[in-house]
Design a protein around this motif. Structure first.
Motif, PDB file in Angstrom:
ATOM      1  N   UNK A  65       0.607  -1.204   0.024  1.00 14.32           N
ATOM      2  CA  UNK A  65       0.003   0.229   0.036  1.00 14.32           C
ATOM      3  C   UNK A  65       0.944   1.319  -0.015  1.00 14.32           C
ATOM      4  N   UNK A  66       2.408   1.079  -0.119  1.00 13.49           N
ATOM      5  CA  UNK A  66       3.177   2.313  -0.038  1.00 13.49           C
ATOM      6  C   UNK A  66       3.544   2.642   1.093  1.00 13.49           C
ATOM      7  N   UNK A  67       3.138   2.061   2.250  1.00  9.63           N
ATOM      8  CA  UNK A  67       3.559   2.289   3.613  1.00  9.63           C
ATOM      9  C   UNK A  67       5.023   2.071   3.759  1.00  9.63           C
ATOM     10  N   UNK A  68       5.735   2.879   4.489  1.00 13.47           N
ATOM     11  CA  UNK A  68       7.312   2.592   4.671  1.00 13.47           C
ATOM     12  C   UNK A  68       7.148   1.507   5.734  1.00 13.47           C
ATOM     13  N   UNK A  69       7.774   0.340   5.526  1.00 12.73           N
ATOM     14  CA  UNK A  69       7.791  -0.839   6.530  1.00 12.73           C
ATOM     15  C   UNK A  69       9.096  -0.780   7.534  1.00 12.73           C
ATOM     16  N   UNK A  70      10.176  -0.384   6.881  1.00 11.31           N
ATOM     17  CA  UNK A  70      11.508  -0.522   7.549  1.00 11.31           C
ATOM     18  C   UNK A  70      12.603   0.305   6.640  1.00 11.31           C
ATOM     19  N   UNK A  71      13.810   0.645   7.443  1.00 15.60           N
ATOM     20  CA  UNK A  71      14.932   1.167   6.601  1.00 15.60           C
ATOM     21  C   UNK A  71      16.085   0.040   7.238  1.00 15.60           C
ATOM     22  N   UNK A  72      16.809  -0.171   6.302  1.00 17.61           N
ATOM     23  CA  UNK A  72      18.103  -0.846   6.553  1.00 17.61           C
ATOM     24  C   UNK A  72      19.257   0.001   6.201  1.00 17.61           C
ATOM     25  N   UNK A  73      20.204   0.175   7.231  1.00 16.14           N
ATOM     26  CA  UNK A  73      21.354   0.996   7.122  1.00 16.14           C
ATOM     27  C   UNK A  73      22.580   0.098   6.241  1.00 16.14           C
ATOM     28  N   UNK A  74      23.256   0.716   5.155  1.00 17.48           N
ATOM     29  CA  UNK A  74      24.153  -0.169   4.475  1.00 17.48           C
ATOM     30  C   UNK A  74      25.619   0.278   4.643  1.00 17.48           C
ATOM     31  N   UNK A  75      26.591  -0.372   4.560  1.00 26.30           N
ATOM     32  CA  UNK A  75      27.976  -0.017   4.988  1.00 26.30           C
ATOM     33  C   UNK A  75      28.705   0.460   3.733  1.00 26.30           C
ATOM     34  N   UNK A  76      27.841   1.314   2.969  1.00 24.88           N
ATOM     35  CA  UNK A  76      28.541   2.073   1.534  1.00 24.88           C
ATOM     36  C   UNK A  76      27.910   3.563   1.725  1.00 24.88           C
ATOM     37  N   UNK A  77      28.734   4.424   1.277  1.00 26.73           N
ATOM     38  CA  UNK A  77      28.301   5.737   1.103  1.00 26.73           C
ATOM     39  C   UNK A  77      27.184   5.921   0.297  1.00 26.73           C
ATOM     40  N   UNK A  78      27.268   5.524  -1.040  1.00 22.91           N
ATOM     41  CA  UNK A  78      26.344   5.367  -2.047  1.00 22.91           C
ATOM     42  C   UNK A  78      25.859   4.155  -2.568  1.00 22.91           C
ATOM     43  N   UNK A  79      24.998   3.203  -1.838  1.00 23.50           N
ATOM     44  CA  UNK A  79      24.627   2.084  -2.394  1.00 23.50           C
ATOM     45  C   UNK A  79      23.666   2.437  -3.612  1.00 23.50           C
ATOM     46  N   UNK A  80      23.530   1.452  -4.575  1.00 26.03           N
ATOM     47  CA  UNK A  80      22.767   1.767  -5.861  1.00 26.03           C
ATOM     48  C   UNK A  80      21.541   0.945  -6.066  1.00 26.03           C
ATOM     49  N   UNK A  81      21.974  -0.691  -5.845  1.00 32.42           N
ATOM     50  CA  UNK A  81      20.696  -1.361  -6.465  1.00 32.42           C
ATOM     51  C   UNK A  81      21.096  -2.695  -5.495  1.00 32.42           C
ATOM     52  N   UNK A  82      19.743  -3.557  -5.678  1.00 33.53           N
ATOM     53  CA  UNK A  82      19.851  -4.779  -4.971  1.00 33.53           C
ATOM     54  C   UNK A  82      19.078  -5.868  -5.655  1.00 33.53           C
ATOM     55  N   UNK A  83      19.236  -7.078  -5.468  1.00 32.45           N
ATOM     56  CA  UNK A  83      18.498  -8.265  -5.791  1.00 32.45           C
ATOM     57  C   UNK A  83      18.557  -9.313  -4.752  1.00 32.45           C
ATOM     58  N   UNK A  84      17.492 -10.228  -4.677  1.00 33.89           N
ATOM     59  CA  UNK A  84      17.756 -11.450  -3.813  1.00 33.89           C
ATOM     60  C   UNK A  84      18.420 -12.498  -4.531  1.00 33.89           C
ATOM     61  N   UNK A  85      19.202 -13.408  -3.951  1.00 28.89           N
ATOM     62  CA  UNK A  85      19.808 -14.632  -4.362  1.00 28.89           C
ATOM     63  C   UNK A  85      19.794 -15.542  -3.203  1.00 28.89           C
ATOM     64  N   UNK A  86      20.809 -16.530  -3.852  1.00 25.58           N
ATOM     65  CA  UNK A  86      21.110 -17.706  -2.852  1.00 25.58           C
ATOM     66  C   UNK A  86      20.215 -18.794  -3.096  1.00 25.58           C
ATOM     67  N   UNK A  87      20.321 -20.054  -2.471  1.00 24.65           N
ATOM     68  CA  UNK A  87      19.655 -21.197  -3.002  1.00 24.65           C
ATOM     69  C   UNK A  87      18.045 -21.043  -2.612  1.00 24.65           C
TER      70      UNK A  87
END
Length: 292
Positions: free
Chosen positions: A226-248
């Motif tokens: 519904x567009x509601x912010x659920x959570x934030x995750x802080x990353x160990x990079x000054x400028x992260x860019x993109x993400x994907x899911x992976x692993x088995x």
């Protein structure tokens, strides 16, 4: 649940972008957009390889054939890992020095969706380019316009909603989507101005929540359907860019980052690296493939 983050490998990209997990190869692929480097890494063994593409590269996605489809400056191409051959599939309807293809992703029906970025615009200038759909028969259609900087195209679990951001206005839009029809019912899904960053790369998890990277504040955000912010995750990079899911079981996430792009520079020694996140609140989904 605590998200744990570690750097994977020792690669250092100028502008790391467009990570995607190849479930058949059990490898994560991504690009250094400015260097024209296509990378592939097998996390289980640490084996890695790199390939050269014509820079700049906007995005990649896996193909049914095991190759990748790539958005280049103003064309779409397929790169074969085995032969190291690049084949141009089609070109978009604009060739302008300030316009190039940027982020992209496949829909569930085997089409590749990618949009443009238009830099150096002056006040009052029309936005050139748009959002394009490459079909398996190599036909290209422009399905939307008005995107100054296209980022984060991704699809709801049923494929009937397309989420796509214009980072210049710090907005993620939602559209009703059909694989052979026009986009319709454009609406605001989420706005990120209040968080101090435009949205960048994005994906949808197995619960239908939308993840987007907030490049300028070094975090990524999870939004409910519904567009509601659920959570934030802080990353160990000054400028992260993109993400994907992976692993088995698609239980981890991979995040790319910037060391030095056209406008942004990292401040940390690990900037430009690839990061793996475990302990995510939900698993991801397999990447849709281009039906080549």
């Amino acid at each position: 649940m605590t998200v744990e983050i570690r750097r994977v490998g020792e690669t250092k990209d100028l502008l790391g972008e467009s990570p995607c997990w190849d479930a058949r190869a059990h490898a994560v692929c991504w690009i250094d957009s400015l260097a024209g480097t296509l990378r592939r890494l097998w996390p289980a063994t640490g084996e890695a390889e790199q390939h050269g593409l014509p820079a700049p590269v906007g995005s990649i996605a896996p193909c049914e054939s095991g190759s990748v489809v790539a958005a280049l400056k103003n064309s779409f191409a397929r790169y074969d890992f085995a032969t190291r051959k690049l084949e141009i599939l089609a070109r978009i309807d604009i060739d302008h020095p300030d316009v190039r293809l940027n982020d992209g992703k496949c829909d569930p029906w085997g089409n590749f969706i990618a949009g443009t970025m238009h830099i150096n615009r002056q006040p009052g200038d029309a936005v050139l380019g748009g959002l394009y759909r490459l079909r398996p028969d190599r036909c290209v259609e422009r399905i939307a316009g008005g995107f100054g900087l296209t980022n984060g195209p991704c699809f709801s679990l049923d494929g009937r909603t397309l989420y796509v951001a214009d980072s210049t206005v710090r907005t993620i839009w939602a559209y009703d989507y059909a694989p052979e029809g026009p986009l319709s019912n454009q609406r605001v899904f989420a706005q990120t101005e209040g968080y101090g960053s435009g949205p960048d790369g994005a994906t949808v998890d197995a619960q239908g929540f939308v993840w987007t990277v907030l490049t300028r504040i070094g975090k990524m955000a999870r939004f409910a359907p519904d567009g509601r912010l659920d959570r934030m995750v802080e990353l160990p990079a000054t400028h992260p860019t993109s993400l994907c899911f992976g692993g088995p079981q698609f239980e981890v996430a991979y995040v790319t980052s910037i060391s030095r792009s056209t406008h942004l520079a990292g401040l940390l020694p690990q900037d430009g690296g690839l990061f793996e996140l475990s302990g995510m609140p939900a698993a991801g989904m397999p990447a849709h493939r281009f039906a080549d």
